[in-house]
Write a protein that holds these residues in place. Sequence first.
Motif, short mmCIF file in Angstrom:
data_model
loop_
_atom_site.label_atom_id
_atom_site.label_comp_id
_atom_site.label_asym_id
_atom_site.label_seq_id
_atom_site.Cartn_x
_atom_site.Cartn_y
_atom_site.Cartn_z
N LEU A 1 0.81 -1.21 0.00
CA LEU A 1 0.00 0.00 0.00
C LEU A 1 0.85 1.27 0.00
CD1 LEU A 1 -2.88 -0.91 2.49
CD2 LEU A 1 -3.08 -0.55 0.04
N GLU A 2 1.99 1.24 0.66
CA GLU A 2 2.74 2.46 0.89
C GLU A 2 4.03 2.58 0.09
OE1 GLU A 2 3.41 2.87 5.04
OE2 GLU A 2 1.29 2.80 5.58
N THR A 3 4.61 1.48 -0.32
CA THR A 3 5.92 1.53 -0.97
C THR A 3 5.89 1.04 -2.41
OG1 THR A 3 6.98 1.19 1.18
CG2 THR A 3 8.34 0.86 -0.78
N ARG A 4 5.32 -0.14 -2.62
CA ARG A 4 5.32 -0.71 -3.97
C ARG A 4 4.25 -0.06 -4.83
NH1 ARG A 4 2.41 -6.06 -5.29
NH2 ARG A 4 0.81 -4.47 -5.29
N PRO A 5 4.61 0.52 -5.97
CA PRO A 5 3.62 1.17 -6.84
C PRO A 5 2.77 0.14 -7.57
CG PRO A 5 5.77 1.23 -7.87
CD PRO A 5 5.98 0.64 -6.50
N PHE A 6 1.55 0.56 -7.93
CA PHE A 6 0.67 -0.33 -8.69
C PHE A 6 -0.45 0.51 -9.30
CE2 PHE A 6 -2.76 -3.40 -9.34
CZ PHE A 6 -2.06 -4.46 -9.91
N VAL A 7 -0.78 0.21 -10.55
CA VAL A 7 -1.90 0.87 -11.22
C VAL A 7 -2.87 -0.19 -11.73
CG1 VAL A 7 -0.64 2.95 -11.88
CG2 VAL A 7 -0.62 0.97 -13.40
N PHE A 8 -4.12 0.22 -11.87
CA PHE A 8 -5.19 -0.70 -12.24
C PHE A 8 -6.01 -0.07 -13.37
CE2 PHE A 8 -9.60 -2.18 -11.71
CZ PHE A 8 -9.41 -3.55 -11.76
N GLN B 1 -1.11 3.99 -1.58
CA GLN B 1 -1.23 5.17 -0.72
C GLN B 1 -0.02 6.08 -0.85
OE1 GLN B 1 -1.92 3.66 3.22
NE2 GLN B 1 -3.97 2.91 2.75
N ALA B 2 0.63 6.03 -2.01
CA ALA B 2 1.82 6.85 -2.22
C ALA B 2 1.83 7.36 -3.65
CB ALA B 2 3.09 6.04 -1.93
N CYS B 3 2.56 8.45 -3.85
CA CYS B 3 2.72 9.03 -5.18
C CYS B 3 3.63 8.13 -6.03
CB CYS B 3 3.32 10.42 -5.05
SG CYS B 3 3.62 11.26 -6.61
N LEU B 4 3.35 8.04 -7.33
CA LEU B 4 4.18 7.23 -8.22
C LEU B 4 4.19 7.84 -9.61
CD1 LEU B 4 2.14 5.42 -10.26
CD2 LEU B 4 1.67 4.27 -8.11
N SER B 5 5.18 7.45 -10.40
CA SER B 5 5.24 7.86 -11.80
C SER B 5 5.04 6.64 -12.69
CB SER B 5 6.58 8.53 -12.12
OG SER B 5 7.64 7.58 -12.08
N VAL B 6 4.43 6.87 -13.85
CA VAL B 6 4.09 5.80 -14.78
C VAL B 6 4.66 6.14 -16.15
CG1 VAL B 6 2.24 4.44 -15.81
CG2 VAL B 6 1.93 5.42 -13.53
N GLN B 7 5.31 5.16 -16.77
CA GLN B 7 5.84 5.33 -18.12
C GLN B 7 5.52 4.09 -18.95
OE1 GLN B 7 10.02 6.14 -18.29
NE2 GLN B 7 10.07 6.42 -20.50
N TYR B 8 5.05 4.31 -20.16
CA TYR B 8 4.73 3.20 -21.05
C TYR B 8 6.01 2.50 -21.48
CZ TYR B 8 3.24 0.83 -25.34
OH TYR B 8 3.01 -0.10 -26.33
N HIS B 9 5.99 1.15 -21.47
CA HIS B 9 7.21 0.39 -21.75
C HIS B 9 7.12 -0.43 -23.03
CE1 HIS B 9 10.99 -1.49 -20.92
NE2 HIS B 9 10.48 -2.69 -20.75
N GLY B 10 5.91 -0.85 -23.42
CA GLY B 10 5.81 -1.62 -24.65
C GLY B 10 4.61 -2.55 -24.66
N LEU C 1 7.10 1.69 -13.46
CA LEU C 1 6.61 2.49 -12.35
C LEU C 1 7.77 2.85 -11.43
CD1 LEU C 1 3.46 0.36 -11.41
CD2 LEU C 1 3.66 2.10 -13.18
N GLU C 2 7.67 4.01 -10.81
CA GLU C 2 8.71 4.45 -9.88
C GLU C 2 8.06 5.07 -8.66
OE1 GLU C 2 12.55 7.51 -9.91
OE2 GLU C 2 11.88 6.57 -11.78
N ASN C 3 8.51 4.66 -7.47
CA ASN C 3 7.93 5.21 -6.24
C ASN C 3 8.72 6.43 -5.78
OD1 ASN C 3 10.25 4.22 -5.04
ND2 ASN C 3 9.23 2.51 -4.01
N ARG C 4 8.33 6.97 -4.63
CA ARG C 4 8.94 8.22 -4.15
C ARG C 4 10.38 8.03 -3.69
NH1 ARG C 4 5.53 6.33 -0.11
NH2 ARG C 4 6.37 6.25 2.02
#
Length: 259
Positions: A79-86, A137-146, A204-207
């Motif tokens: 919830l707090e460290t590992r990024p994830f998008v749905f 529960q944390a900010c993250l960045s998302v980049q398309y990879h393929g 994905l990259e976390n804070r």
Amino acid sequence: MKRKDANTLAIIAVVVLVIVHILFSIPAPCPCLQAVWDAGDLITYIGTIVLGIVAFTQNANANETNHRLMLLEESRYRLETRPFVFVSDWNVKIFQGRLSLSGSEAKETICVDVGVDYERPDKKVMAIEFLLTNTTQACLSVQYHGVRFVDSDEAVGWRQSYIGLDNLKMVLNPGQVGRIIFFGTEELFESTFHKGKICLSFILENRFGERYQEDFDATIILRASQPENGKPWLLVDASNYKIGKFVKENGKIDLEWEK
């Protein structure tokens, strides 16, 4: 140990003492049944066995508690460290000309040109949009990879050209929804989705600057024109989400997938 269990053991101990007392008070009917141990030795032996059982039970309870704590820590990590998008929604549009986004929209959108026919400027462009929700529960960045086919080694044939340098990646706060839009021709998308299930990949990259790769499969059904209104229609079934972390060991960077 629970109080109920302690009371049970106390009762058993008293019963054992009574039984031992009775057994050693009755003379043996024959020499072969004559006791070699005395009552104290037998009670000591039984006590040792009982203490061993108690220690084993307490150790099992401690292991169960540690396992629960580990699960709680893993849940907190997710919830707090590992990024994830749905993938929370999707959309399809057909338009002519160039896409224009406002400043706020551009920060929350990745635009990828996978096959626009620039030699025919009069040809309509199809835009397939995925809405990605940050479930952590944390900010993250998302980049398309393929993208690749799930059940085939055949190349998908999508180019990876970003529309605007500001759209290489997007930053999402907890619960925020971002968009990735793929631009191409109707023929390209229909041909791709007709061949089978695809796998979309993101970085994905976390804070803390830790980088992860998230993949998910997508079964996509596309209708370029519906009979009742002539508008395009899209159905997406996203499944088999998996995520791995990039770990540097001995000068090499490896991707370790979560089990």
